[in-house]
Design a protein around this motif. Structure first.
Motif, PDB file in Angstrom:
ATOM      1  N   GLY A   1      36.642  48.874  35.430  1.00  0.00           N
ATOM      2  CA  GLY A   1      35.653  49.440  35.968  1.00  0.00           C
ATOM      3  C   GLY A   1      34.947  48.232  36.906  1.00  0.00           C
ATOM      4  O   GLY A   1      36.038  47.759  37.545  1.00  0.00           O
ATOM      5  N   VAL A   2      33.735  47.668  37.224  1.00  0.00           N
ATOM      6  CA  VAL A   2      33.423  46.467  37.925  1.00  0.00           C
ATOM      7  C   VAL A   2      33.334  45.438  37.117  1.00  0.00           C
ATOM      8  O   VAL A   2      33.475  45.403  35.880  1.00  0.00           O
ATOM      9  CB  VAL A   2      32.280  46.739  38.667  1.00  0.00           C
ATOM     10  CG1 VAL A   2      31.908  45.536  39.321  1.00  0.00           C
ATOM     11  CG2 VAL A   2      31.849  48.133  39.472  1.00  0.00           C
ATOM     12  N   VAL A   3      34.636  44.295  37.665  1.00  0.00           N
ATOM     13  CA  VAL A   3      34.676  43.248  36.664  1.00  0.00           C
ATOM     14  C   VAL A   3      33.806  42.421  36.937  1.00  0.00           C
ATOM     15  O   VAL A   3      34.126  41.441  38.623  1.00  0.00           O
ATOM     16  CB  VAL A   3      36.018  42.683  36.229  1.00  0.00           C
ATOM     17  CG1 VAL A   3      36.339  41.788  35.567  1.00  0.00           C
ATOM     18  CG2 VAL A   3      36.907  44.017  35.889  1.00  0.00           C
ATOM     19  N   VAL A   4      32.738  41.846  36.624  1.00  0.00           N
ATOM     20  CA  VAL A   4      32.209  40.261  36.825  1.00  0.00           C
ATOM     21  C   VAL A   4      32.833  38.767  35.877  1.00  0.00           C
ATOM     22  O   VAL A   4      32.697  38.910  35.431  1.00  0.00           O
ATOM     23  CB  VAL A   4      30.526  40.792  36.981  1.00  0.00           C
ATOM     24  CG1 VAL A   4      29.318  39.310  37.668  1.00  0.00           C
ATOM     25  CG2 VAL A   4      29.953  41.496  37.744  1.00  0.00           C
ATOM     26  N   ILE A   5      32.956  38.157  36.746  1.00  0.00           N
ATOM     27  CA  ILE A   5      33.992  37.338  36.013  1.00  0.00           C
ATOM     28  C   ILE A   5      32.533  36.120  36.676  1.00  0.00           C
ATOM     29  O   ILE A   5      32.108  35.565  36.526  1.00  0.00           O
ATOM     30  CB  ILE A   5      35.114  36.554  37.139  1.00  0.00           C
ATOM     31  CG1 ILE A   5      36.078  37.753  37.282  1.00  0.00           C
ATOM     32  CG2 ILE A   5      35.346  35.257  36.364  1.00  0.00           C
ATOM     33  CD1 ILE A   5      37.494  36.461  38.334  1.00  0.00           C
ATOM     34  N   PRO A   6      32.362  35.831  34.685  1.00  0.00           N
ATOM     35  CA  PRO A   6      31.669  34.791  34.326  1.00  0.00           C
ATOM     36  C   PRO A   6      31.892  33.128  34.771  1.00  0.00           C
ATOM     37  O   PRO A   6      32.983  32.995  35.701  1.00  0.00           O
ATOM     38  CB  PRO A   6      31.790  35.109  32.448  1.00  0.00           C
ATOM     39  CG  PRO A   6      33.292  35.459  32.470  1.00  0.00           C
ATOM     40  CD  PRO A   6      33.365  36.390  33.240  1.00  0.00           C
ATOM     41  N   GLU A   7      30.557  32.355  34.930  1.00  0.00           N
ATOM     42  CA  GLU A   7      30.665  31.427  35.158  1.00  0.00           C
ATOM     43  C   GLU A   7      31.292  30.497  34.354  1.00  0.00           C
ATOM     44  O   GLU A   7      32.012  29.331  34.980  1.00  0.00           O
ATOM     45  CB  GLU A   7      29.224  30.968  36.107  1.00  0.00           C
ATOM     46  CG  GLU A   7      29.232  31.568  37.818  1.00  0.00           C
ATOM     47  CD  GLU A   7      28.264  30.939  38.200  1.00  0.00           C
ATOM     48  OE1 GLU A   7      27.577  30.210  37.780  1.00  0.00           O
ATOM     49  OE2 GLU A   7      27.212  31.681  38.924  1.00  0.00           O
ATOM     50  N   THR A   8      30.624  30.362  33.253  1.00  0.00           N
ATOM     51  CA  THR A   8      31.474  29.491  31.900  1.00  0.00           C
ATOM     52  C   THR A   8      31.911  30.834  30.730  1.00  0.00           C
ATOM     53  O   THR A   8      31.689  32.290  30.638  1.00  0.00           O
ATOM     54  CB  THR A   8      29.929  29.228  31.344  1.00  0.00           C
ATOM     55  OG1 THR A   8      29.296  29.714  30.684  1.00  0.00           O
ATOM     56  CG2 THR A   8      29.604  28.323  32.127  1.00  0.00           C
ATOM     57  N   ILE A   9      32.210  30.694  30.212  1.00  0.00           N
ATOM     58  CA  ILE A   9      33.259  31.119  29.287  1.00  0.00           C
ATOM     59  C   ILE A   9      33.477  30.477  27.460  1.00  0.00           C
ATOM     60  O   ILE A   9      33.893  29.369  28.109  1.00  0.00           O
ATOM     61  CB  ILE A   9      34.869  31.977  29.427  1.00  0.00           C
ATOM     62  CG1 ILE A   9      34.865  32.671  30.118  1.00  0.00           C
ATOM     63  CG2 ILE A   9      35.617  32.183  27.709  1.00  0.00           C
ATOM     64  CD1 ILE A   9      35.961  33.386  30.826  1.00  0.00           C
ATOM     65  N   GLY A  10      32.311  30.848  26.538  1.00  0.00           N
ATOM     66  CA  GLY A  10      32.420  29.335  25.608  1.00  0.00           C
ATOM     67  C   GLY A  10      31.654  28.182  25.869  1.00  0.00           C
ATOM     68  O   GLY A  10      31.776  27.289  25.218  1.00  0.00           O
ATOM     69  N   GLY A  11      30.847  28.698  27.187  1.00  0.00           N
ATOM     70  CA  GLY A  11      30.162  26.988  27.140  1.00  0.00           C
ATOM     71  C   GLY A  11      31.604  26.006  28.647  1.00  0.00           C
ATOM     72  O   GLY A  11      30.296  25.125  29.312  1.00  0.00           O
ATOM     73  N   VAL A  12      32.125  26.975  28.999  1.00  0.00           N
ATOM     74  CA  VAL A  12      33.519  25.777  29.447  1.00  0.00           C
ATOM     75  C   VAL A  12      32.652  26.220  30.798  1.00  0.00           C
ATOM     76  O   VAL A  12      33.539  27.625  31.061  1.00  0.00           O
ATOM     77  CB  VAL A  12      34.714  25.826  29.266  1.00  0.00           C
ATOM     78  CG1 VAL A  12      35.704  24.993  30.202  1.00  0.00           C
ATOM     79  CG2 VAL A  12      34.058  24.785  27.382  1.00  0.00           C
ATOM     80  N   ALA A  13      32.904  25.362  31.950  1.00  0.00           N
ATOM     81  CA  ALA A  13      33.215  26.003  33.749  1.00  0.00           C
ATOM     82  C   ALA A  13      34.452  27.015  33.649  1.00  0.00           C
ATOM     83  O   ALA A  13      36.067  26.354  33.395  1.00  0.00           O
ATOM     84  CB  ALA A  13      33.062  25.168  34.059  1.00  0.00           C
TER      85      ALA A  13
END
Length: 172
Positions: free
Chosen positions: A26-38
């Protein structure tokens, strides 16, 4: 749009790179951080053959998209490429047959071989000023591409760059 769940991605924290996508599509919005890491990069083959993805929203913090990152994402109809991306790597969008249009930001200075190979639904694309070369097979098989404006900064066009572009009637 809200970011897709972090659990949808495999992530290499030491480099800030998404290495693969394991979500439903579907629509994928890539996060700015994963596990607090940029998150700063999308790795090679990260979304390879994820045919159920229809749209990808890439945040401005992404500065690199690897080769074949979206290869054969046949359901992909829309993707935004943020300012800051300087290169569309080899085969990045190869086989994205539902992708109809794409705007490349002015920050892009190179487009790799086969970048849009067999993007058979592509009807329009802008090539920003600053591009120096269009590599071999870049738009090969883009049968619905009707026109393209090549900026004056382009000094070379590789073999078969527009081969199979049967609807191409206007090149500026």
């Amino acid at each position: 749009s809200a970011a897709s769940p972090e659990s949808d991605f495999r992530f290499k924290a030491s480099t800030g790179t998404i290495t693969s996508y394991i979500g439903a599509g579907g629509v994928v919005v890539i996060p700015e951080t994963i596990g607090g890491v940029a998150v700063t990069a999308i790795g090679n083959n990260a979304f390879y053959r994820k045919t159920k993805i229809t749209r990808i929203i890439i945040p401005d913090c992404i500065t690199s998209i690897g080769s074949q990152a979206f290869m054969d994402c046949s359901g992909l109809t829309s993707v935004n490429i943020p300012d800051g991306i300087t290169s569309i790597e080899r085969a990045t969008f190869e086989g994205c047959s539902s992708l109809a249009g794409l705007t490349l930001p002015d920050s892009v200075t190179s487009i790799g071989q086969r970048a849009f190979y067999n993007c058979s639904g592509l009807t329009e694309i802008n090539i920003p000023d600053g591009i120096i070369s269009i590599e071999e097979y870049t738009f090969y098989g883009c049968a619905k591409l009707t026109e393209i404006a090549i900026p004056g900064t382009v000094t070379s066009i590789g073999n078969y760059a527009f081969d199979g572009c049967s609807s191409l009637t206007d090149i500026n």
